[in-house]
Scaffold this active site. Structure first.
Site, PDB file in Angstrom:
ATOM      1  N   CYS A 112       0.825  -1.212   0.000  1.00 28.92           N
ATOM      2  CA  CYS A 112       0.000   0.000   0.000  1.00 28.92           C
ATOM      3  C   CYS A 112       0.860   1.263   0.000  1.00 28.92           C
ATOM      4  O   CYS A 112       1.461   1.585  -1.025  1.00 28.92           O
ATOM      5  CB  CYS A 112      -1.006  -0.030   1.140  1.00 28.92           C
ATOM      6  SG  CYS A 112      -2.394   1.118   0.871  1.00 28.92           S
ATOM      7  N   HIS A 211      -3.686  -5.133   0.224  1.00 29.37           N
ATOM      8  CA  HIS A 211      -3.286  -5.542   1.578  1.00 29.37           C
ATOM      9  C   HIS A 211      -3.461  -7.054   1.750  1.00 29.37           C
ATOM     10  O   HIS A 211      -4.453  -7.504   2.333  1.00 29.37           O
ATOM     11  CB  HIS A 211      -4.130  -4.808   2.631  1.00 29.37           C
ATOM     12  CG  HIS A 211      -3.714  -3.406   2.896  1.00 29.37           C
ATOM     13  ND1 HIS A 211      -2.757  -3.082   3.835  1.00 29.37           N
ATOM     14  CD2 HIS A 211      -4.120  -2.241   2.328  1.00 29.37           C
ATOM     15  CE1 HIS A 211      -2.586  -1.764   3.853  1.00 29.37           C
ATOM     16  NE2 HIS A 211      -3.395  -1.226   2.955  1.00 29.37           N
ATOM     17  N   GLU A 213      -2.062  -8.982   3.790  1.00 27.84           N
ATOM     18  CA  GLU A 213      -2.011  -9.381   5.204  1.00 27.84           C
ATOM     19  C   GLU A 213      -3.391  -9.386   5.846  1.00 27.84           C
ATOM     20  O   GLU A 213      -3.598 -10.050   6.882  1.00 27.84           O
ATOM     21  CB  GLU A 213      -1.058  -8.456   5.984  1.00 27.84           C
ATOM     22  CG  GLU A 213      -1.617  -7.115   6.404  1.00 27.84           C
ATOM     23  CD  GLU A 213      -1.718  -6.070   5.294  1.00 27.84           C
ATOM     24  OE1 GLU A 213      -2.139  -4.930   5.587  1.00 27.84           O
ATOM     25  OE2 GLU A 213      -1.373  -6.403   4.142  1.00 27.84           O
TER      26      GLU A 213
END
Length: 246
Positions: A112, A211, A213
Protein backbone atom coordinates in the site's frame (compact mmCIF):
# COMPACT_ATOMS: atom_id res chain seq x y z
CA UNK A 1 20.72 -16.71 4.59
CA UNK A 2 19.16 -18.14 7.76
CA UNK A 3 16.33 -20.68 7.64
CA UNK A 4 13.94 -17.91 8.69
CA UNK A 5 15.16 -14.69 7.05
CA UNK A 6 14.86 -11.62 9.24
CA UNK A 7 12.52 -9.02 7.73
CA UNK A 8 12.30 -5.55 9.24
CA UNK A 9 8.89 -3.86 9.14
CA UNK A 10 8.62 -0.07 9.02
CA UNK A 11 6.17 1.32 11.57
CA UNK A 12 3.64 4.12 12.01
CA UNK A 13 3.58 6.81 14.69
CA UNK A 14 -0.05 7.05 15.85
CA UNK A 15 -1.05 10.21 17.67
CA UNK A 16 -1.94 9.76 21.34
CA UNK A 17 -5.02 11.59 22.57
CA UNK A 18 -4.46 11.33 26.35
CA UNK A 19 -2.42 14.53 26.50
CA UNK A 20 0.45 12.79 28.31
CA UNK A 21 2.86 13.40 25.45
CA UNK A 22 3.88 9.76 25.07
CA UNK A 23 5.09 8.68 21.64
CA UNK A 24 4.35 5.30 20.11
CA UNK A 25 5.40 3.36 17.06
CA UNK A 26 4.03 0.13 15.66
CA UNK A 27 2.06 -1.49 12.89
CA UNK A 28 -0.62 -4.12 12.33
CA UNK A 29 0.36 -7.59 13.52
CA UNK A 30 -1.20 -8.98 10.35
CA UNK A 31 1.99 -8.15 8.41
CA UNK A 32 4.09 -10.22 10.81
CA UNK A 33 1.59 -13.09 10.73
CA UNK A 34 1.66 -13.24 6.93
CA UNK A 35 5.45 -13.21 6.84
CA UNK A 36 5.67 -15.88 9.55
CA UNK A 37 3.35 -18.20 7.60
CA UNK A 38 5.68 -18.11 4.58
CA UNK A 39 8.77 -18.78 6.68
CA UNK A 40 10.15 -15.36 7.62
CA UNK A 41 11.10 -13.92 11.00
CA UNK A 42 9.50 -10.43 11.20
CA UNK A 43 10.60 -7.62 13.52
CA UNK A 44 9.28 -4.07 13.86
CA UNK A 45 11.65 -1.16 13.30
CA UNK A 46 11.03 2.11 15.18
CA UNK A 47 11.19 5.18 12.90
CA UNK A 48 14.52 6.59 14.08
CA UNK A 49 16.30 8.07 11.03
CA UNK A 50 19.69 8.09 12.74
CA UNK A 51 19.46 4.28 13.15
CA UNK A 52 18.09 3.47 9.69
CA UNK A 53 21.47 2.38 8.36
CA UNK A 54 22.03 0.01 11.26
CA UNK A 55 18.53 -1.37 10.89
CA UNK A 56 19.20 -2.09 7.22
CA UNK A 57 22.42 -3.91 8.09
CA UNK A 58 20.91 -6.33 10.61
CA UNK A 59 17.95 -7.51 8.52
CA UNK A 60 17.82 -9.71 5.43
CA UNK A 61 15.07 -7.63 3.84
CA UNK A 62 12.78 -4.68 4.53
CA UNK A 63 9.00 -4.40 4.32
CA UNK A 64 7.62 -0.88 3.95
CA UNK A 65 4.14 -1.19 5.44
CA UNK A 66 0.89 0.69 4.87
CA UNK A 67 -0.03 3.95 6.57
CA UNK A 68 -0.63 7.64 6.01
CA UNK A 69 -0.03 9.54 2.77
CA UNK A 70 3.41 10.26 1.35
CA UNK A 71 4.02 14.02 1.48
CA UNK A 72 3.83 15.36 -2.11
CA UNK A 73 6.93 17.51 -1.69
CA UNK A 74 8.93 14.28 -2.06
CA UNK A 75 7.84 14.09 -5.69
CA UNK A 76 7.95 17.81 -6.43
CA UNK A 77 4.24 18.57 -6.01
CA UNK A 78 2.17 20.91 -3.85
CA UNK A 79 -0.51 19.42 -1.57
CA UNK A 80 -3.97 19.39 -3.14
CA UNK A 81 -7.40 19.17 -1.53
CA UNK A 82 -8.02 15.55 -0.69
CA UNK A 83 -4.51 14.86 0.57
CA UNK A 84 -4.79 12.87 3.80
CA UNK A 85 -2.69 12.80 6.94
CA UNK A 86 1.07 12.82 6.43
CA UNK A 87 4.00 11.97 8.71
CA UNK A 88 7.21 13.64 7.64
CA UNK A 89 9.15 11.85 10.39
CA UNK A 90 8.12 8.52 8.94
CA UNK A 91 8.86 9.76 5.43
CA UNK A 92 12.36 10.71 6.56
CA UNK A 93 13.00 7.39 8.27
CA UNK A 94 11.72 5.26 5.40
CA UNK A 95 13.79 7.29 2.96
CA UNK A 96 16.96 6.58 4.97
CA UNK A 97 16.00 2.92 5.52
CA UNK A 98 15.23 2.35 1.86
CA UNK A 99 18.42 3.98 0.62
CA UNK A 100 20.52 2.02 3.11
CA UNK A 101 18.86 -1.26 2.20
CA UNK A 102 19.36 -0.63 -1.51
CA UNK A 103 23.01 0.29 -0.99
CA UNK A 104 23.52 -2.97 0.88
CA UNK A 105 21.68 -4.98 -1.77
CA UNK A 106 18.89 -5.99 0.61
CA UNK A 107 15.51 -6.79 -0.99
CA UNK A 108 12.66 -4.40 -0.25
CA UNK A 109 8.97 -5.26 -0.22
CA UNK A 110 6.14 -2.73 -0.14
CA UNK A 111 2.46 -2.87 0.75
CA UNK A 112 0.00 0.00 0.00
CA UNK A 113 1.86 3.13 1.18
CA UNK A 114 4.98 1.01 0.66
CA UNK A 115 4.52 0.70 -3.10
CA UNK A 116 3.89 4.45 -3.29
CA UNK A 117 7.00 5.27 -1.24
CA UNK A 118 9.16 2.98 -3.37
CA UNK A 119 7.89 4.59 -6.57
CA UNK A 120 8.61 8.07 -5.21
CA UNK A 121 12.08 7.16 -3.94
CA UNK A 122 12.92 5.66 -7.32
CA UNK A 123 11.93 8.89 -9.09
CA UNK A 124 8.23 8.44 -9.83
CA UNK A 125 5.17 10.47 -8.84
CA UNK A 126 1.74 9.86 -7.29
CA UNK A 127 -1.86 10.82 -7.83
CA UNK A 128 -2.69 12.55 -4.55
CA UNK A 129 -6.43 11.83 -4.57
CA UNK A 130 -7.79 9.35 -7.10
CA UNK A 131 -11.48 10.39 -6.76
CA UNK A 132 -10.53 13.72 -8.37
CA UNK A 133 -9.73 11.90 -11.64
CA UNK A 134 -12.69 10.41 -13.50
CA UNK A 135 -10.51 7.89 -15.37
CA UNK A 136 -10.15 5.89 -12.14
CA UNK A 137 -13.62 4.43 -11.84
CA UNK A 138 -12.70 1.33 -9.82
CA UNK A 139 -13.51 1.42 -6.10
CA UNK A 140 -9.96 1.86 -4.78
CA UNK A 141 -11.15 2.87 -1.31
CA UNK A 142 -13.64 0.12 -0.55
CA UNK A 143 -15.93 0.57 2.45
CA UNK A 144 -16.30 -3.18 2.99
CA UNK A 145 -14.07 -4.30 5.83
CA UNK A 146 -11.53 -7.14 5.78
CA UNK A 147 -11.50 -9.88 4.77
CA UNK A 148 -13.87 -8.78 2.01
CA UNK A 149 -12.38 -9.00 -1.48
CA UNK A 150 -12.63 -5.98 -3.75
CA UNK A 151 -11.62 -5.50 -7.36
CA UNK A 152 -9.60 -7.77 -9.61
CA UNK A 153 -6.02 -7.18 -10.75
CA UNK A 154 -4.33 -8.44 -13.89
CA UNK A 155 -0.77 -9.64 -13.34
CA UNK A 156 1.96 -8.97 -15.90
CA UNK A 157 3.56 -12.10 -17.41
CA UNK A 158 7.19 -12.54 -16.44
CA UNK A 159 6.77 -10.90 -13.04
CA UNK A 160 7.29 -12.65 -9.71
CA UNK A 161 3.70 -11.79 -8.83
CA UNK A 162 2.42 -13.41 -12.02
CA UNK A 163 4.43 -16.53 -11.22
CA UNK A 164 2.82 -16.63 -7.77
CA UNK A 165 -0.77 -15.56 -8.57
CA UNK A 166 -1.34 -16.42 -12.18
CA UNK A 167 -2.98 -14.10 -14.71
CA UNK A 168 -5.66 -12.61 -12.44
CA UNK A 169 -6.43 -12.30 -8.75
CA UNK A 170 -9.12 -10.75 -6.58
CA UNK A 171 -7.64 -8.40 -3.98
CA UNK A 172 -8.79 -5.68 -1.59
CA UNK A 173 -8.31 -1.93 -1.93
CA UNK A 174 -7.92 0.67 0.82
CA UNK A 175 -6.12 3.63 -0.74
CA UNK A 176 -6.87 7.00 -2.30
CA UNK A 177 -3.38 7.78 -3.60
CA UNK A 178 -1.81 5.82 -6.44
CA UNK A 179 1.07 5.66 -8.87
CA UNK A 180 1.00 8.33 -11.57
CA UNK A 181 4.41 8.42 -13.33
CA UNK A 182 6.13 5.07 -12.90
CA UNK A 183 9.75 5.38 -11.77
CA UNK A 184 12.25 4.57 -14.55
CA UNK A 185 13.84 1.77 -12.50
CA UNK A 186 10.54 -0.03 -11.95
CA UNK A 187 8.20 -2.05 -14.12
CA UNK A 188 4.47 -2.47 -13.65
CA UNK A 189 3.55 -5.95 -12.37
CA UNK A 190 -0.24 -5.59 -12.01
CA UNK A 191 -3.05 -3.28 -13.09
CA UNK A 192 -6.57 -2.56 -11.89
CA UNK A 193 -9.42 -2.76 -14.45
CA UNK A 194 -9.25 1.05 -14.87
CA UNK A 195 -5.54 0.89 -15.74
CA UNK A 196 -4.06 2.08 -12.43
CA UNK A 197 -0.75 0.41 -11.62
CA UNK A 198 -1.42 -1.92 -8.68
CA UNK A 199 2.03 -3.49 -8.25
CA UNK A 200 5.62 -2.87 -9.27
CA UNK A 201 8.81 -4.88 -9.41
CA UNK A 202 12.46 -4.04 -9.87
CA UNK A 203 15.89 -5.34 -8.98
CA UNK A 204 15.25 -6.95 -5.59
CA UNK A 205 11.91 -5.14 -5.29
CA UNK A 206 8.29 -6.29 -5.09
CA UNK A 207 5.51 -3.95 -4.00
CA UNK A 208 1.71 -4.08 -4.16
CA UNK A 209 -1.10 -1.62 -3.63
CA UNK A 210 -3.43 -4.17 -1.98
CA UNK A 211 -3.29 -5.54 1.58
CA UNK A 212 -2.64 -9.31 1.46
CA UNK A 213 -2.01 -9.38 5.20
CA UNK A 214 -5.72 -8.64 5.77
CA UNK A 215 -6.91 -11.41 3.47
CA UNK A 216 -4.77 -14.53 3.59
CA UNK A 217 -6.48 -16.18 6.59
CA UNK A 218 -9.86 -16.14 4.82
CA UNK A 219 -8.65 -16.19 1.21
CA UNK A 220 -5.57 -18.41 0.94
CA UNK A 221 -4.87 -17.39 -2.67
CA UNK A 222 -3.76 -13.97 -1.42
CA UNK A 223 -0.88 -15.57 0.47
CA UNK A 224 0.70 -15.81 -2.99
CA UNK A 225 1.73 -12.17 -2.63
CA UNK A 226 3.92 -13.09 0.35
CA UNK A 227 5.27 -16.07 -1.56
CA UNK A 228 6.29 -13.71 -4.38
CA UNK A 229 8.17 -11.58 -1.83
CA UNK A 230 9.95 -14.66 -0.51
CA UNK A 231 10.84 -15.90 -3.99
CA UNK A 232 12.61 -12.62 -4.72
CA UNK A 233 14.38 -12.78 -1.37
CA UNK A 234 15.58 -16.34 -1.93
CA UNK A 235 16.68 -15.55 -5.50
CA UNK A 236 18.67 -12.63 -4.16
CA UNK A 237 20.44 -14.84 -1.64
CA UNK A 238 20.72 -17.96 -3.78
CA UNK A 239 24.08 -19.66 -3.46
CA UNK A 240 25.74 -19.83 -6.82
CA UNK A 241 27.63 -23.05 -7.51
CA UNK A 242 31.39 -22.85 -7.27
CA UNK A 243 33.04 -23.53 -10.65
CA UNK A 244 34.83 -26.85 -10.72
CA UNK A 245 38.50 -26.98 -11.52
CA UNK A 246 39.07 -30.40 -13.01
Amino acid sequence: MPARPLIGLSTSQPTETSGLGRRFSGTSQNYAEGLAVVGALPIQLPPLPELAGEHARIVDAVLLTGGVDVHPRHFGAHPVRGLGEVDEGRDRYETELYRAARTLGKPVFGICRGVQMINVLEGGTLWQHLPDHARFWVDHAQVARPPTLGHEVTLVPGSALHAAHGERALVNSYHHQGIDVLAPTLRAAAHAPDGLVEAVEGDGLVAVQWHPELLFAAHPHTLSTFHAFMAVLHDRHAVRPTPSHG
